[in-house]
Design a protein around this motif. Structure first.
Motif, PDB file in Angstrom:
ATOM      1  N   LEU A 179       0.610  -1.043   0.261  1.00  0.00           N
ATOM      2  CA  LEU A 179       0.034  -0.162  -0.213  1.00  0.00           C
ATOM      3  C   LEU A 179       0.885   0.889  -0.052  1.00  0.00           C
ATOM      4  CD1 LEU A 179      -3.016  -1.326   2.745  1.00  0.00           C
ATOM      5  CD2 LEU A 179      -2.619  -0.847   0.067  1.00  0.00           C
ATOM      6  N   PRO A 199      -7.310   1.254   4.377  1.00  0.00           N
ATOM      7  CA  PRO A 199      -6.590   0.553   4.183  1.00  0.00           C
ATOM      8  C   PRO A 199      -5.341   0.110   5.374  1.00  0.00           C
ATOM      9  CG  PRO A 199      -7.381   1.824   2.355  1.00  0.00           C
ATOM     10  CD  PRO A 199      -7.398   3.120   3.837  1.00  0.00           C
ATOM     11  N   TYR A 200      -4.873   1.521   5.593  1.00  0.00           N
ATOM     12  CA  TYR A 200      -3.669   0.240   6.451  1.00  0.00           C
ATOM     13  C   TYR A 200      -4.991   0.532   8.042  1.00  0.00           C
ATOM     14  CZ  TYR A 200      -0.926   3.203   2.674  1.00  0.00           C
ATOM     15  OH  TYR A 200      -0.329   3.718   1.924  1.00  0.00           O
ATOM     16  N   ARG A 225       1.306   4.658  -2.899  1.00  0.00           N
ATOM     17  CA  ARG A 225       0.893   5.096  -2.739  1.00  0.00           C
ATOM     18  C   ARG A 225      -0.164   5.739  -2.399  1.00  0.00           C
ATOM     19  NH1 ARG A 225       5.773   9.149  -6.608  1.00  0.00           N
ATOM     20  NH2 ARG A 225       7.050   8.517  -5.726  1.00  0.00           N
ATOM     21  N   VAL A 226      -0.468   5.127  -1.727  1.00  0.00           N
ATOM     22  CA  VAL A 226      -2.475   4.861  -1.326  1.00  0.00           C
ATOM     23  C   VAL A 226      -2.591   5.934  -0.336  1.00  0.00           C
ATOM     24  CG1 VAL A 226      -3.961   3.477  -0.384  1.00  0.00           C
ATOM     25  CG2 VAL A 226      -2.673   2.412  -2.113  1.00  0.00           C
TER      26      VAL A 226
END
Length: 393
Positions: free
Chosen positions: A200, A210-211, A204-205
């Motif tokens: 992720l 999501p993390y 470069r999210v």
């Protein structure tokens, strides 16, 4: 370009001051929570207090949810602070790391040595060697805030830097020294989730969720693996991106900065005080002078009061006099000594390591808590006294 850089410096200074104020104010709440726990544990309500803490809530007791799950959020914030400071903060270069780094390492090693010397004749106690090695940043900054402008800003930043490195050391100690058996399957799942977090970051999210979702799954896997689950918070934090540009080395819209600012007040005013309230309750009714001066509590108290101050003050003095580092701006020798003493406030992390070393509810845990509370209180009072009269060089 100069105007943009100047505005960045102002925003960064403001952000640092805001974070320090949050941690200092949180220290007051932590003090109140710890005092309340001690009062309740020694009152007619003590039975209800301990019953609620050990009541099962799903697969874990209330105390385990606090110490394993909520503590992971504390470690998540610590990890975010460590990453920010290392990449674009007070420890972003080796010259900046030398003074707080050496002070933190000496401030961990000397207290551990003091503890081992005092407990060398009681092998069962030696598992607690790391208990006096930690510094409670919220508690210490809260005490510093009580002194107001009498303490230069350079000392507050030095204390923060020492505590951040101290926390990093505690994380390493927990991972190495307080891990027993490992579950290969759960460990493999944890490794895959760490790889997902890394992916992720590499992709470069910039969304935070999501993390956090991957971090929650990682917590479950690490908890099942045998490694203490709080370390999942650190692993998640290290994957959260800190976006940088040439003009603005630290972007306020970075996921790391946004998450840190969102977590800081929750951790300072809710989670840390709740942890203190759940773990500081010690029944003092049967405590005698002999019990209070037994090797375990005495080694912890001496480690916090003498070991911390000697290790930190000694290393800072040695580096400054040898010319390898500059003394904190505007700080006298007496003030540095007072700061070194304040670093002996080891409340939150020391209580956490105690539970790992001896097990929750054990006789040794209760004895160790007496040493933690006594040592932290003495370190706070003596540190305040030295700093309060330390305006002259």
């Amino acid at each position: 370009m100069i105007r943009r850089l100047s505005s960045h410096v102002v925003r960064r200074a403001t952000a640092i001051r805001a974070l320090l104020k949050t941690q200092a104010a949180g220290g007051y709440v932590l003090m109140a929570a710890a005092a309340a726990a001690l009062l309740i544990a020694n009152s007619p309500a003590s039975g209800a207090y301990f019953h609620i803490l050990h009541r099962m809530l799903g697969p874990l007791s209330v105390l385990h949810w606090i110490n394993d799950a909520l503590m992971a959020l504390i470690f998540l914030l610590v990890g975010l602070e460590i990453k920010r400071e290392m990449i674009d903060g007070e420890m972003s270069s080796w010259p900046r790391r030398i003074l707080p780094g050496a002070a933190a390492l000496a401030g961990m090693a000397v207290p551990a040595l003091v503890f081992v010397i005092v407990n060398r004749g009681v092998p069962a106690n030696l598992a607690g060697w790391a208990i006096p090695s930690a510094t409670d940043i919220a508690f210490a900054l809260g005490v510093l805030a009580l002194l107001g402008p009498r303490v230069p800003a350079s000392l507050k930043l030095l204390l923060t830097a020492i505590a951040v490195i101290d926390d990093l050391g505690a994380i390493v100690i927990i991972a190495i020294a307080y891990t027993d058996t490992l579950d290969p399957t759960a460990l493999g799942a944890a490794a895959l989730l760490c790889a997902l977090l890394w992916g992720l970051n590499r992709a470069r999210v910039m969304a935070i969720w999501p993390y956090l979702m991957a971090g929650a799954a990682l917590w479950a896997a690490v908890h099942a693996s045998g490694i203490h689950a709080t370390l999942a918070g650190v692993a998640t934090a290290l994957a959260v991106p800190l976006r940088r540009t040439i003009a603005l080395p630290e972007d306020a819209h970075s996921p790391l900065i946004r998450l840190e600012h969102a977590l800081a007040p929750v951790v300072a005013f809710a989670i840390v005080p709740l942890f203190g309230f759940a773990n500081a309750g010690v029944d003092l009714s049967g405590v005698t002078m002999a019990a209070a001066t037994a090797p375990l509590p005495l080694g912890i108290a001496l480690g916090l009061v003498l070991g911390k101050s000697l290790g930190i003050f000694g290393s800072i003095t040695l580096l400054v006099r040898s010319g390898r580092a500059n003394a904190p701006a505007g700080a006298s020798t007496r003030q540095i000594a007072g700061l070194s003493m304040l670093c002996g406030i080891g409340f939150t992390m020391s209580l956490f390591i105690t539970a790992l070393a001896f097990g929750e509810g054990s006789v040794q845990e209760s004895s160790a808590k007496i040493g933690i509370i006594a040592g932290s209180l003495v370190a706070a009072l003596v540190g305040m006294a030295v700093l309060g009269c330390g305006r002259q060089p």
